[in-house]
Design an enzyme around this catalytic site. Structure first.
Site, PDB file in Angstrom:
ATOM      1  N   SER A 189      -6.754   3.610 -32.354  1.00  0.00           N
ATOM      2  CA  SER A 189      -5.943   2.691 -33.447  1.00  0.00           C
ATOM      3  C   SER A 189      -4.438   3.106 -32.990  1.00  0.00           C
ATOM      4  O   SER A 189      -3.951   2.929 -31.893  1.00  0.00           O
ATOM      5  CB  SER A 189      -6.360   3.219 -34.893  1.00  0.00           C
ATOM      6  OG  SER A 189      -5.550   2.185 -35.716  1.00  0.00           O
TER       7      SER A 189
ATOM      8  N   ASP B  92     -13.510  -6.031 -36.886  1.00  0.00           N
ATOM      9  CA  ASP B  92     -12.400  -4.854 -37.347  1.00  0.00           C
ATOM     10  C   ASP B  92     -11.348  -5.731 -38.519  1.00  0.00           C
ATOM     11  O   ASP B  92     -10.842  -6.998 -37.928  1.00  0.00           O
ATOM     12  CB  ASP B  92     -11.671  -4.418 -36.033  1.00  0.00           C
ATOM     13  CG  ASP B  92     -10.637  -3.248 -36.518  1.00  0.00           C
ATOM     14  OD1 ASP B  92      -9.950  -3.428 -37.423  1.00  0.00           O
ATOM     15  OD2 ASP B  92     -10.637  -2.388 -35.601  1.00  0.00           O
TER      16      ASP B  92
ATOM     17  N   HIS C 205     -13.663  -0.844 -37.504  1.00  0.00           N
ATOM     18  CA  HIS C 205     -12.672   0.117 -37.043  1.00  0.00           C
ATOM     19  C   HIS C 205     -12.871   1.685 -37.254  1.00  0.00           C
ATOM     20  O   HIS C 205     -12.154   2.492 -36.797  1.00  0.00           O
ATOM     21  CB  HIS C 205     -11.320  -0.104 -38.097  1.00  0.00           C
ATOM     22  CG  HIS C 205     -10.106   0.158 -37.316  1.00  0.00           C
ATOM     23  ND1 HIS C 205      -9.475  -0.254 -36.091  1.00  0.00           N
ATOM     24  CD2 HIS C 205      -9.273   1.392 -37.811  1.00  0.00           C
ATOM     25  CE1 HIS C 205      -8.256   0.247 -36.093  1.00  0.00           C
ATOM     26  NE2 HIS C 205      -8.248   1.293 -37.174  1.00  0.00           N
TER      27      HIS C 205
END
Length: 280
Positions: free
Chosen positions: A150, A226, A259
């Site tokens: 991320s 995600d 995620h």
């Protein structure tokens, strides 16, 4: 530079340890985690994978949740996980306590705007100060790879693109691929660097790909479930840009994954083996 050991645990024949040290770059005390594989007992200097974590994380998230130690021990790779921002007394935080700016959200840039510029120099910390400390105090070589998730995926890709001679390979999970054009990135880059958007370009992976002259082999995994996919991460922009400049980046869309660290744990073996091919 001096370091202080604060914890250690044996893991798959190697050692997971945490250390603190004073960072001259960040003007505060910092903590990092390191996994040292069992090969160091034979006097072998091992290569290092630097892992950059995402928003709200510390040095602990990856080491506790990714399940990377078993294969790192087998492959003879050390793993170093720094914190995601400077911390401590006097280090400023987002005035409203938001999770996506300030503490835990350094974005791996060198801030130029007050009050952030006194402490938030995470780019120099990750690229220069931390590796120098690791290579001084531990039995590791100067062969380095870098990876992240991320915000940390943004950091890993951006840092490798800007420093291709320092890293053998780069990988990322769910990276913020085009931070100049997403809410997380616009908030962070605007706050740390100011309103001049031209100064943001040096920290944007998609923009850096267009200029790359010395490719670093790259692997990116992205879950198709995600929740941040289209608004924040923009993998399609990354893929299109890499294809347009013939950059050696493999982007894999993974069906049904989100995620979370469940996603990372599912594919970390592929990433470690990818880096091992280029490190050794």
């Amino acid at each position: 530079m001096t370091i202080e050991n604060v914890s250690w645990n044996k893991s798959f024949g190697g050692w997971h340890k945490q250390y603190t040290h004073h960072s001259a770059v960040l003007n505060c005390d910092m903590r990092f985690a390191i996994f040292l594989p069992p090969q160091i007992a034979q006097g072998t200097k091992v290569p290092v994978l630097y892992w950059l974590s995402g928003l709200t994380c510390t040095d602990e998230n990856f080491m506790q949740k990714a399940g990377a130690q078993r294969l790192a021990a087998e492959l003879g790779i050390a793993i170093v996980a720094p914190d995601t921002s400077p911390r401590g007394e006097g280090v400023p935080d987002d005035p409203g306590g938001a999770y996506d700016f300030g503490l835990g959200a350094g974005f791996y840039v060198n801030a130029t705007q007050a009050p952030w510029n006194r402490h938030y120099q995470m780019y120099d910390y990750v690229v220069h100060e931390l590796p120098a400390l690791i290579e001084e105090h531990f039995p590791v070589s100067n062969k380095r790879a870098i990876s992240g998730h991320s915000m940390g995926g943004h950091g890993a890709l951006m840092i490798a693109l800007r420093n291709p001679s320092r890293y053998s390979s780069v990988s990322a999970f769910s990276p913020i691929s085009n931070p100049i054009n997403c809410p997380w990135g616009e908030k962070a880059l605007g706050g740390y660097l100011g309103e001049d958007r031209t100064s943001w370009l040096q920290y944007d992976t998609t923009e850096l790909l267009k200029q790359s002259q010395q490719p670093v082999p790259a692997l990116v995994d992205q879950g198709d479930q995600d929740s941040f996919l289209e608004e924040q991460l923009k993998p399609s922009v990354l893929a299109e840009t890499a294809l347009g400049v013939d950059y050696p980046l493999e982007l894999r869309m993974q069906e049904g994954y989100d995620h979370s660290y469940y996603f990372i744990a599912s594919f970390i073996e592929d990433h470690l083996r990818f880096h091992a091919q280029h490190l050794q």
